[in-house]
Each structure stands twice: as C-alpha cells, then as structure tokens.
Design an enzyme around this catalytic site. Structure first.
Site, short mmCIF file in Angstrom:
data_model
loop_
_atom_site.label_atom_id
_atom_site.label_comp_id
_atom_site.label_asym_id
_atom_site.label_seq_id
_atom_site.Cartn_x
_atom_site.Cartn_y
_atom_site.Cartn_z
N CYS A 135 0.83 -1.21 0.00
CA CYS A 135 0.00 0.00 0.00
C CYS A 135 0.86 1.26 0.00
CB CYS A 135 -0.93 -0.02 1.22
SG CYS A 135 -1.93 1.46 1.33
N CYS A 138 -0.50 4.13 2.04
CA CYS A 138 -0.35 3.99 3.51
C CYS A 138 1.08 4.29 3.93
CB CYS A 138 -0.68 2.58 3.98
SG CYS A 138 -2.12 1.85 3.22
N ASP A 139 2.05 3.79 3.16
CA ASP A 139 3.44 3.77 3.67
C ASP A 139 4.39 4.70 2.92
OD1 ASP A 139 2.58 1.82 5.43
OD2 ASP A 139 3.04 0.19 4.05
#
Ligand code: NAP
Length: 307
Positions: A135, A138-139
């Site tokens: 992701c 997300c990261d």
C-alpha cells in the site's frame, strides 16, 4: 445471541456495497451494511480519483467514500462496523454472524471486493511491514528523499509510482514485460516524471535485509542478469484477489475465486447477489462497482416484491 431481521444485508462497504445500500434503503428495505472496522473499501488507499463522474477536480478516496457512507446513512441504511464471520445460505432467510450477534436477511448483496496480491517470495513475507508494502498510500510517507521501487505494470503500479514521487527522491518501476499494462494517460505521466525510472523485462528475485528491507534484487527475464536496487521501500502492485473465502463451498465461483453472477447480478443462490470487484475480473473501477451495486440492489428489491 440477539437476532435481527433485515430485508437486505450488504456485506462490504466499498462503492458497490454502499451503492447497493443506498438503493435498498431508498427502496424502502430495512438495509444494513456489514462494513468491517473501516468502511470505504480499496478506495481508502487512493489519493487522487479523477475518473469518477461529478468531481471535476481530483478527490481522495477517503473523501469520496466518506460522502457515500454519509449518503447511505442519511437514506436510512445502518452501517455495522463488524466483519461477517459466517454466513449460512442453505435456506431463506439467510443467517449472518457478525460481532457476536446473529442476523437474518431476506436478501444478501456480497460486495467484499478484492485485495492486493503478493509475489510469494519467502523474503517478501519476511520483510512485509518492514519495508515491503502492498500500500503506497499507507506507507509512502516514510520514504522522504529515499529511493523506492514499485513492482508491477498495471494502473495500480503506475498510480503508486506517481504517488511515491511526492515523497521519494527516485522511484524505480519494475515490470516483467517490455510494455506497461497501465492506461495510456498514466504511462504518459510516468514517462514525463523525472523521478521515475521504468525498468522493463525484470522481476523481483529477492528482498534483502534482516529486520528491515535494504535492497531488492531484480532479474532480467531475457538475460537472467541480476541487478540490485539499494532501497528501503518496495511496493508490490501486481493485481488483486477477490475476498471470497467466506463463501467457498456456498456460492459458485470461478477458478480464481471470483463469484459467478448472471446479468442480474444473481449468484448461484436465489436471493443472494454479488457486485463490484468480487465478481469483476475485467473492469475493477469504482464507477463500475457502484453501477453493479445499483443493479444488484434493484434486482433484490424486485425479488422481494415477487415473493
Ligand atoms: P492488473 O491490471 O492486473 O496489473 C497487474 C500488473 O502486475 C500487470 O502489469 C502484470 O504484468 C503484473 N504482474 C502480475 N503478476 C505478477 C508477478 N507475479 N510478478 C510480476 N508482475 C506481475 O492489476 P492492477 O494494476 O492492480 O489493476 C487492477 C484493476 O484495477 C485494473 O482493471 C485497473 O484498470 C484497475 N485500476 C484502475 C485505476 C484507475 O482507473 N485509476 C487504478 C488502479 C487500478 P503483465 O502486464 O505482464 O500481466
């Protein structure tokens, strides 16, 4: 256990499930959406959506889905923030277990979507969450000024690579063929971004590092030559698998686990419908998911009227 009787139980709260719920609630049905802990689906991981009609400027997946959730709630659908643990489809009303309660539902719309695939290398599993990620949204933030790599050649890989340029100093896009699968407009954006280097004809061969990723070894599929990318971040973007574990042996699926539906979005069990990525091998677009959720729901309403 407490029992509740619903006209329509929607399992999954992405664009397909929430659209089904909007139509169910507006159609006068007692409708509940089993949304899990985070309603919104895969779009929650998308930064900029610019192909959903009605939004002339890009909108984030989170903002779009927050609007849709609020719309479904305003129209009377209940959102239950629990995962469905079990479903019995042998006879109507169907029984659904979630959050310590059992619900009965006269119709069900399965809209559980899909999730990112992994390469399956042992080193990938070992370093997942330690530099290897599925992701980018997300990261990506963790890699300010660093070099990162994205594995894959489709729209997700292209979008991830473009998104990562907001943080990373350089992004390698590693694709196994000599042509990207991603949409033309994304390919143009990739090629004109000076931070992106596309490495064709290569696959990930190994992820190096003991407790955090240090490098990715990639292999040329034509020459077998290897190259090491020194990078603390690798993002796997090689497609999706449908979330259908719960329905195995209960609802007919194809050999990849996609739920089989007819042109009315009916599954193999009368009264149970499916919509969105869980039954879509081809398009996997939010707008298509929403459209199929609408059709499934309208057909479920008709089914109840005929009973
Ligand atoms: P995808 O279109 O299936 O692409 C997967 C990519 O990963 C392909 O390039 C494939 O290579 C590669 N791949 C698959 N398995 C691999 C492996 N084991 N090792 C190395 N590479 C591998 O998946 P996606 O990009 O996640 O997109 C899924 C769907 O969502 C598509 O329909 C896409 O259009 C849609 N989507 C749309 C948007 C948007 O419109 N904004 C954004 C994201 C996704 P090959 O090309 O060689 O097969």
């Amino acid at each position: 256990m407490e029992e509740k009787i619903l006209d329509m139980a929607v399992i999954g709260a992405g664009p397909a499930g929430l659209t089904a719920a909007i139509y169910g609630a507006r159609g006068g049905l007692e409708t509940a959406v089993f949304a899990g802990p985070a309603a919104g689906g895969q779009l929650l991981q998308t930064m900029d959506i610019e192909n959903f009609p009605g939004f002339p400027n890009p909108i984030s997946g989170f903002d779009l889905m927050t609007k849709v959730i609020n719309q479904a709630k305003r129209l009377g659908a209940s959102i239950i923030s629990e995962d469905v643990k079990d479903i019995s489809v042998c006879c109507s009303p169907f029984k659904i277990k979630a959050g310590g309660a059992e619900y009965s539902a006269k119709t069900v719309v399965i809209a559980t979507g899909a999730q990112a695939k992994w390469l399956g290398l042992p080193s990938e599993a070992k370093l997942t969450g330690k530099g290897v990620s599925g992701c980018a949204t997300c990261d990506g933030f963790f890699y300010k000024g660093k070099e990162v790599c994205v594995i894959g050649g489709g729209d997700t890989a292209a979008e991830d690579a473009l998104f990562l340029t907001k943080f990373a100093g350089k992004v390698y896009l590693v694709h196994r063929r000599d042509q990207l699968r991603a949409a033309y407009i994304l390919q143009q954006k990739l090629k004109s971004n000076p931070k992106i280097e596309i490495i064709y004809d290569h696959v990930a061969d190994d992820f190096l590092g003991s407790d955090k990723l240090e490098a990715v070894v990639i292999k040329n599929v034509k020459t077998n030559g290897k190259r090491t990318l020194q990078t603390p971040g690798a993002f796997i973007a090689i497609g999706h698998t449908p979330n259908t574990e719960l329905f195995k042996g209960k609802i007919k699926m194809d050999d990849e686990g996609y739920i089989l539906v007819n042109d009315k979005y009916e599954t193999s069990v009368a009264g149970i419908y499916a919509a969105g990525d869980v039954c879509d091998r081809v398009y996997k677009q939010a707008i298509v998911a929403a459209g199929s959720g609408c059709m499934a729901s309208m057909n479920a309403i008709k089914y109840l009227e005929m009973k």
